[in-house]
Structure formats: C-alpha cells, structure tokens
Motif scaffolding. Structure first.
Motif, short mmCIF file in Angstrom:
data_model
loop_
_atom_site.label_atom_id
_atom_site.label_comp_id
_atom_site.label_asym_id
_atom_site.label_seq_id
_atom_site.Cartn_x
_atom_site.Cartn_y
_atom_site.Cartn_z
N ALA A 29 48.88 50.87 41.85
CA ALA A 29 47.56 50.23 41.83
C ALA A 29 47.28 49.50 43.14
CB ALA A 29 47.47 49.26 40.65
N LYS A 30 48.25 48.77 43.63
CA LYS A 30 48.07 48.05 44.89
C LYS A 30 47.88 49.02 46.05
CE LYS A 30 50.81 44.43 45.48
NZ LYS A 30 52.04 43.59 45.42
N ALA A 31 48.59 50.14 46.03
CA ALA A 31 48.44 51.13 47.10
C ALA A 31 47.07 51.79 47.04
CB ALA A 31 49.55 52.18 47.00
N LYS A 55 49.58 36.13 36.95
CA LYS A 55 50.57 36.71 37.87
C LYS A 55 50.04 37.99 38.49
CE LYS A 55 55.38 38.25 38.20
NZ LYS A 55 56.65 38.48 37.45
N ILE A 56 49.39 38.82 37.67
CA ILE A 56 48.82 40.07 38.19
C ILE A 56 47.66 39.78 39.13
CG2 ILE A 56 47.61 42.20 37.55
CD1 ILE A 56 49.31 42.28 35.01
N ARG A 57 46.83 38.83 38.77
CA ARG A 57 45.73 38.44 39.68
C ARG A 57 46.28 38.06 41.04
NH1 ARG A 57 40.74 37.52 37.09
NH2 ARG A 57 40.87 36.82 34.93
N GLU A 58 47.32 37.23 41.04
CA GLU A 58 47.90 36.75 42.30
C GLU A 58 48.47 37.88 43.13
OE1 GLU A 58 50.73 33.78 41.27
OE2 GLU A 58 49.25 32.41 40.41
N SER A 59 49.00 38.91 42.47
CA SER A 59 49.61 40.02 43.21
C SER A 59 48.57 40.81 44.02
CB SER A 59 50.35 40.96 42.25
OG SER A 59 49.46 41.68 41.44
N PHE A 60 47.28 40.67 43.68
CA PHE A 60 46.22 41.38 44.41
C PHE A 60 45.48 40.46 45.39
CE2 PHE A 60 46.93 44.21 40.85
CZ PHE A 60 46.76 45.47 41.41
N THR A 61 45.99 39.24 45.54
CA THR A 61 45.35 38.29 46.46
C THR A 61 45.31 38.86 47.88
OG1 THR A 61 46.07 36.40 45.15
CG2 THR A 61 45.47 35.97 47.44
#
Length: 472
Positions: A29-31, A55-61
């Motif tokens: 997803a991030k890629a 936690k998931i929100r923060e991972s896409f910051t």
C-alpha cells in the motif's frame, strides 16, 4: 489517465498484522502511494479495529494526506464462525460496499480477502454492487490444497468456500508469486488475463548491517547460542516442516554437527515439547537445538545477519518471505524445491526435496564443508535480493489496474457511442443530413466525449443523497 483507487487495508488491522500478510499489505500500500503519479489513492479501514487505526495513519505520514485515510462504520461483532453474528456480517458487508459505491472509485484493491473467520474483518466482492471494479491480492490456496489441516470443520469450510466465491468475482487478481499465479489458474480455472504476478519484497529494514562483537555476544547470551548456527524462522504449521529440518540436522556427521547449533525462531508455545522430542529421537543433545520463542524485528535482523546458513524447508508457500529477508541481510540461504521457494532462492543448486530429510541433510553438509560454495551463496544472496522491491511490485500492480480500467472505459465509451449513433440514425426528419452534417456530428461527438471524461475528474463525488434527520 487518472484513476481513483481505494485500498482496503484491513489486512493490516486483523491478526494478520502480526504475520506476513500484514507486512505485505502495508508495504505494498505504501509503495502504491509512493508511485501513484496522478492517481488518487484512498485507504479504507475498519472501525471495529480501533487500536490499529492511528498506527496505520501514522505510517502514511508525509506520503498521503490524512483525509485520504477513511474509516468505515460497521455492526460488530462479525466473526463468521459464530453463527449468532450472521445478520451483522451480512449487514456490515452491505454497509461497506455501499460506502465504496458512494465514493465512486475506479478500482478497489482488497489487501486480504480471506479474513473474518474469527475476527471483525468485513470483506466481500461485488455482492451487492457488482459494478464496482475490484482487485484482490492473491496469496495462495493452501487451505484448499490441505483441507484436513486448514478446514477441519463444516463451519470453517463454509466460510472459506464463501470467500473463494468472492475471489472468483474479482476483476483482477494480483498474485504474490508466479507459483501462486499458476495455482489460481490450475485450481480455480481463473483466466490468465485476470491474474498477474506482482511478486513481493522484504522490508527495507532487512539489509546488511555491521554488527559489533559486543552486540553478537549479547544476542547469543539472550538466546543460549554458543556456536555458529543454522537458522529457520516461520510460524509453526505442519507445512513449515520444522520436524523434517530437525531430522535432517540429526543426520549430519556427528563431528560436523557439533560445530553448529540449529536455531528455530518461532513463538512455539505448547509445540516446544513436541519438537524437543523429535530432536531427542534424532540423536540431538539439548543444546544442539535452540528454540528462541518470540523475537522482535530488531533481534530477527541480527539473527539473520549473524547466522551461518538460513534454511527454508517448507512444503508449500505463497511466496516465502523469510528466505528473502535472510538473503537481504546477506545470509547464505537454501530452501525447498517446491511451490514459490525456487523463485525466491533463485538458484537450482541451493534447493532440496523437503520430503526427504536425506536430501536436506546432503545439501546442508555440502554448504558446511565447502567454503567456496558457502561464499558463492552469500554473494548470490546479495544479487538475488536486489531483484525484489516494493516499488517494482507497486508499479506492476498499478499498470495492471490501468490496463483493466482503460479496457472498461473504452468498452463503456463504445457502448455509449453505439447507442448515440443508433439514436441519431433513427432521427425522423424530412430533411436529410448532408455529408458535412455527418462530419460535423462525428467531430461534436468526439469533442463531447473528451469534455465529459475531463469533467468527471472534477465532479466525481456529489452529495446526491440528502442527509437523514439526526444523521451527521
């Protein structure tokens, strides 16, 4: 071409977040977000997993605006193996699909479809709104191939086959390996044009690092490692072949075996005694076998980096991520000659028959007694691991979505165009059109089609449904 893509990221919310599926879901997803170009990407999460959302929100910051991460409402609990939840399951599936339809995506990407048996994941494909184009990450068909182990009851089997029917409804399957791709084609009859392999990758954290002697000493003391060691890690399941590996280690010449320990990195629980019994029967002393229990990602990285040899003896894998993680850390690695593992290992002389402890022992012995072969495996690990990257997988995935989307747009345009032409041809007028009228009509149609397509980009979601009283 611009698409609106919704990524259903529940695969990073359920218990799968502690397994390979969770890592895969969030990394891909991030890629995709990093490589989105002009496409709009939205992340869809489930409110029934409240502890995971921030936690998931923060991972896409820094790579995705916060308002592009949405949380859908549902009625819980919905774990399907509890028959009392049936109404809530069906209602929540409808709620999720209706929200997705209202968001008007060009594609929905489901990160993990086979969820919800014993947790609050809600997933369906085209059950209520079949016009929603859906892609699904396809991992494997292991439960279908080994039903006695993975589908032990009628309820579990019913749940799994229900998910299989959803899978078959998907417009596109994104397989995590060529082996998984072939599995879907052979076992489910999926058309080749509906499935593509996008492969996988290891997290960037798993890479070669310089480890101080002090750190290695502390690591070994922590886990009771006293000698050079061979390593395996995975969740504990029969197909992972822990017993076969222990037996193979026991077949090594005694003098050679005493130079090494076999380290199994796994949170075993009650299975620890069983493996100890297997080791005793294989002629191993207690300290020949190290069972680490749970390890952190940081400890796993150090173990990969300091092991003499990584061994992956599984009978069946969708991909085989631990082998790639080990190789990314520079470890010499050997593995089974079955399913997807040869794709990961990438070297025929580093493969063994997992059903034969003798075959496994023979290759292990060759590695341990042939320094040049061992060194070549380490050099190969560095080169092979570079063939895999999340960005590469994301680009392949996006291209596949674009292809399906373009075909649908062209089909819709052609159908609309044909209908328009039919209506124009049926115009009842005493005045017949001139050749110039026909040419001008064709030009107007082309202009209007382009204008409509362009303006749809600006007016995708409109509040067509007035709010009900008392509902925000």
């Amino acid at each position: 071409m611009q698409m609106r893509i919704i990524i259903d990221l529940q695969g990073a919310q359920s218990e799968s977040c502690f397994r390979g599926i969770g890592r895969y879901s969030i990394s891909l997803a991030k890629a995709i977000v990093r490589n989105r170009g002009t496409h709009e990407i939205f992340i869809l999460l489930n409110e029934l997993f409240p502890d995971t959302i921030e936690k998931i929100r923060e991972s896409f910051t820094g790579i995705l605006p916060k308002h592009h991460i949405m949380v859908f409402g549902a009625v819980g609990p919905v774990n399907e193996l509890n028959i009392k939840n049936e109404w809530r399951v069906l209602a929540s599936e409808l709620l999720r699909e209706k929200l997705i339809k209202d968001l008007d995506p060009d594609f929905v990407l489901v990160s993990s479809l086979f969820e919800g048996a014993s947790n609050n994941t809600i997933s369906s494909v085209g059950k209520y709104f079949p016009e929603i184009q859906t892609a699904v990450i396809f991992y494997d068909l292991i439960p279908l191939l080994y039903p006695k182990t993975y589908l032990p009851t009628l309820f579990v089997k019913k749940w799994y086959y229900r998910k299989l029917e959803f899978l078959k409804q998907a417009d596109l399957l994104l397989a995590i390996s060529k082996s998984a791709q072939k599995e879907a084609i052979d076992q489910l009859g999926i058309e080749e044009e509906r499935i593509i392999s996008i492969s996988s990758a290891a997290d960037a954290a798993f890479s070669r690092v310089d480890i101080s002697a002090e750190t290695i000493s502390m690591l070994r003391t922590r886990f009771g490692i006293k000698r050079s060691f061979l390593m395996h890690t995975s969740v504990f399941e029969p197909r992972k072949n822990f017993e076969g590996l222990i037996k193979a280690f026991g077949l090594l010449p005694t003098a050679l075996r005493k130079e090494y320990q076999l380290v199994l990195v796994c949170n075993l629980g009650n299975e620890q005694r069983k493996l100890r019994n297997v080791a005793t029967k294989a002629g191993l002393d207690h300290d020949d076998l190290v069972l680490t229990g749970y390890v952190s990602d940081e400890e796993l990285l150090l173990l990969y980096s300091s092991c003499h040899l990584f061994i992956f003896p599984s009978f069946h894998e969708g991909f085989g991520l631990p082998a790639l993680e080990a190789m990314s850390c520079g470890a010499a690695a050997i593995g089974s000659s079955t399913s997807s593992i040869p794709e990961v290992i990438g070297r025929e002389d580093a493969l063994f028959d997992p059903a034969s402890s003798e075959s496994m022992a023979c290759l292990i012995e060759r590695v341990l007694t042939n320094p040049s072969f061992w060194q070549s495996l380490k050099q190969h690990a560095v080169h092979q691991s570079r063939q895999f990257s999340w960005d590469k997988s994301a680009i392949i995935a996006i291209s596949a979505l674009e292809k399906i989307y373009k075909e649908k747009v062209e089909e819709d345009c052609n159908n609309s165009y044909r209908k328009l032409i039919d209506e124009i041809s049926r115009i009842d007028s005493k005045i017949k059109p001139t050749n110039q009228d026909i040419i001008s009509t064709e030009a107007a149609i082309e202009h209007n089609e382009k204008l409509a397509y362009k303006m749809k980009r600006y007016f995708r979601i409109q509040d067509k449904c007035p709010k009900a009283d008392g509902i925000a």
